[in-house]
Design a protein around this motif. Structure first.
Motif, PDB file in Angstrom:
ATOM      1  N   PRO A  39     -48.888 -34.118  18.074  1.00  0.00           N
ATOM      2  CA  PRO A  39     -47.537 -33.637  17.766  1.00  0.00           C
ATOM      3  C   PRO A  39     -47.466 -32.950  16.402  1.00  0.00           C
ATOM      4  O   PRO A  39     -48.201 -33.289  15.474  1.00  0.00           O
ATOM      5  N   LEU A  40     -46.519 -32.004  16.296  1.00  0.00           N
ATOM      6  CA  LEU A  40     -46.319 -31.245  15.068  1.00  0.00           C
ATOM      7  C   LEU A  40     -44.889 -31.395  14.566  1.00  0.00           C
ATOM      8  O   LEU A  40     -43.939 -31.388  15.358  1.00  0.00           O
ATOM      9  N   ILE A  41     -44.743 -31.503  13.252  1.00  0.00           N
ATOM     10  CA  ILE A  41     -43.463 -31.342  12.577  1.00  0.00           C
ATOM     11  C   ILE A  41     -43.550 -30.005  11.858  1.00  0.00           C
ATOM     12  O   ILE A  41     -44.348 -29.837  10.928  1.00  0.00           O
ATOM     13  N   VAL A  42     -42.762 -29.038  12.293  1.00  0.00           N
ATOM     14  CA  VAL A  42     -42.871 -27.678  11.770  1.00  0.00           C
ATOM     15  C   VAL A  42     -41.800 -27.455  10.710  1.00  0.00           C
ATOM     16  O   VAL A  42     -40.604 -27.696  10.950  1.00  0.00           O
ATOM     17  N   VAL A  43     -42.231 -27.011   9.534  1.00  0.00           N
ATOM     18  CA  VAL A  43     -41.326 -26.744   8.416  1.00  0.00           C
ATOM     19  C   VAL A  43     -41.426 -25.261   8.096  1.00  0.00           C
ATOM     20  O   VAL A  43     -42.476 -24.787   7.641  1.00  0.00           O
ATOM     21  N   GLY A  44     -40.357 -24.508   8.351  1.00  0.00           N
ATOM     22  CA  GLY A  44     -40.407 -23.063   8.178  1.00  0.00           C
ATOM     23  C   GLY A  44     -39.417 -22.576   7.139  1.00  0.00           C
ATOM     24  O   GLY A  44     -38.236 -22.921   7.192  1.00  0.00           O
ATOM     25  N   SER A  45     -39.904 -21.766   6.207  1.00  0.00           N
ATOM     26  CA  SER A  45     -39.069 -21.218   5.145  1.00  0.00           C
ATOM     27  C   SER A  45     -38.838 -19.731   5.357  1.00  0.00           C
ATOM     28  O   SER A  45     -39.795 -18.967   5.492  1.00  0.00           O
ATOM     29  N   SER A  46     -37.581 -19.315   5.417  1.00  0.00           N
ATOM     30  CA  SER A  46     -37.202 -17.914   5.546  1.00  0.00           C
ATOM     31  C   SER A  46     -37.841 -17.295   6.797  1.00  0.00           C
ATOM     32  O   SER A  46     -37.581 -17.749   7.907  1.00  0.00           O
ATOM     33  N   MET A  47     -38.717 -16.287   6.656  1.00  0.00           N
ATOM     34  CA  MET A  47     -39.398 -15.752   7.827  1.00  0.00           C
ATOM     35  C   MET A  47     -40.174 -16.841   8.550  1.00  0.00           C
ATOM     36  O   MET A  47     -40.331 -16.795   9.778  1.00  0.00           O
ATOM     37  N   GLY A  48     -40.645 -17.847   7.808  1.00  0.00           N
ATOM     38  CA  GLY A  48     -41.314 -18.984   8.437  1.00  0.00           C
ATOM     39  C   GLY A  48     -40.401 -19.756   9.366  1.00  0.00           C
ATOM     40  O   GLY A  48     -40.867 -20.404  10.309  1.00  0.00           O
ATOM     41  N   GLY A  49     -39.095 -19.697   9.119  1.00  0.00           N
ATOM     42  CA  GLY A  49     -38.146 -20.295  10.054  1.00  0.00           C
ATOM     43  C   GLY A  49     -38.154 -19.572  11.388  1.00  0.00           C
ATOM     44  O   GLY A  49     -38.097 -20.205  12.456  1.00  0.00           O
ATOM     45  N   TRP A  50     -38.219 -18.252  11.342  1.00  0.00           N
ATOM     46  CA  TRP A  50     -38.355 -17.468  12.579  1.00  0.00           C
ATOM     47  C   TRP A  50     -39.665 -17.833  13.265  1.00  0.00           C
ATOM     48  O   TRP A  50     -39.706 -18.066  14.481  1.00  0.00           O
ATOM     49  N   GLN A  51     -40.751 -17.920  12.475  1.00  0.00           N
ATOM     50  CA  GLN A  51     -42.035 -18.299  13.051  1.00  0.00           C
ATOM     51  C   GLN A  51     -41.986 -19.694  13.683  1.00  0.00           C
ATOM     52  O   GLN A  51     -42.601 -19.935  14.725  1.00  0.00           O
ATOM     53  N   ALA A  52     -41.261 -20.621  13.056  1.00  0.00           N
ATOM     54  CA  ALA A  52     -41.126 -21.968  13.629  1.00  0.00           C
ATOM     55  C   ALA A  52     -40.443 -21.913  14.985  1.00  0.00           C
ATOM     56  O   ALA A  52     -40.849 -22.605  15.936  1.00  0.00           O
TER      57      ALA A  52
END
Length: 249
Positions: free
Chosen positions: A94-107
């Motif tokens: 399992p993954l906990i995905v933490v996305g910042s800015s464009m990383g939020g879109w990637q998440a």
């Protein structure tokens, strides 16, 4: 803390990463446009993960940081491929995905691609669909002509040298949009957003909250926080949010 390592994606791109800890689920940090894995949030989260033995991964997309390639040649779809390759090659379970800015879109793209592996998500100033709703929607006729004739436009940045935004990035972005079709996030989600963010508006955060469907989804607006979301209060809030989604997993 950890040493830089490299791996090659199926597309042949050589990416830099740091991986530490072994207690699952693995927390994966996805950075923003033209940022890298040495940013304040990534390093702070790695230290938090190390202190508790939590498995943690941070990496640079192609054209970012220590990874190979030029930023100007990349696009949202390339960085999505990089993200998929990184979690496939470097993580299990399992993954906990933490996305910042464009990383939020990637998440969000990652959750759409491999929903069975996502156990929770935290986004910080998530910027889904920004190539269309931010860049293209704000381009003047002159900028659109430049994009069509020379293949790129230069945009000023508050943080560094101008961004080179390519025609390919705009066109590819249309294939990656997440706010035009159903978006199911069937796991705990925490969206974090500063009210003084000049790069991503609170209306974007609210739009994402209203558009996405899921059983445990919350948006927290932080008064006067900016796009960096990196002061002590904000960093503590990110960690608290991660711990919440892990405990709710």
């Amino acid at each position: 803390m950890s040493t830089t390592q490299f791996f090659q994606t199926p597309e042949g791109r050589r990416l830099a990463y740091h991986k530490s800890g072994d207690a699952g689920p693995t927390v994966v940090f996805l950075g923003g446009l033209k940022s890298d894995m040495e940013g304040t949030k990534a390093i702070h989260l790695e230290a938090w993960a190390h202190a508790r033995g939590q498995a943690f991964l941070r990496f640079d997309y192609s054209g970012h940081g220590e990874s190979d390639g030029r930023f100007e040649d990349g696009c949202i779809g390339d960085w999505h491929q990089d993200t998929l390759a990184a979690v496939d090659a470097l993580t299990t379970g399992p993954l906990i995905v933490v996305g910042s800015s464009m990383g939020g879109w990637q998440a969000l793209l990652l959750a759409r691609a491999i929903p069975e592996r996502i156990a929770g998500m935290v986004t910080i100033a998530a910027a889904p669909d920004f190539t269309e709703d931010g860049y293209w929607a704000s381009f003047s006729d002159t900028q659109k002509h430049e994009l069509d004739t020379q293949g790129f436009v230069e945009l000023p940045s508050d943080y560094m040298e101008p961004y080179i935004i390519s025609k390919r990035m705009i066109e590819d972005g249309r294939d990656q949009l997440v706010l035009r079709t159903p978006l199911t996030l069937d796991f705990p989600v925490r969206f974090l957003q500063g009210t003084q963010d000049t790069a991503v508006s609170t209306s974007t955060a609210v739009r994402l909250l209203e558009h996405a469907a899921g059983p445990d989804m919350r948006l927290t607006l932080v008064k006067d926080a900016d796009h960096r979301f990196s002061d002590e209060t904000c960093l503590n809030m990110i960690i608290q949010s991660i711990e919440e989604v892990i405990s709710a997993e």
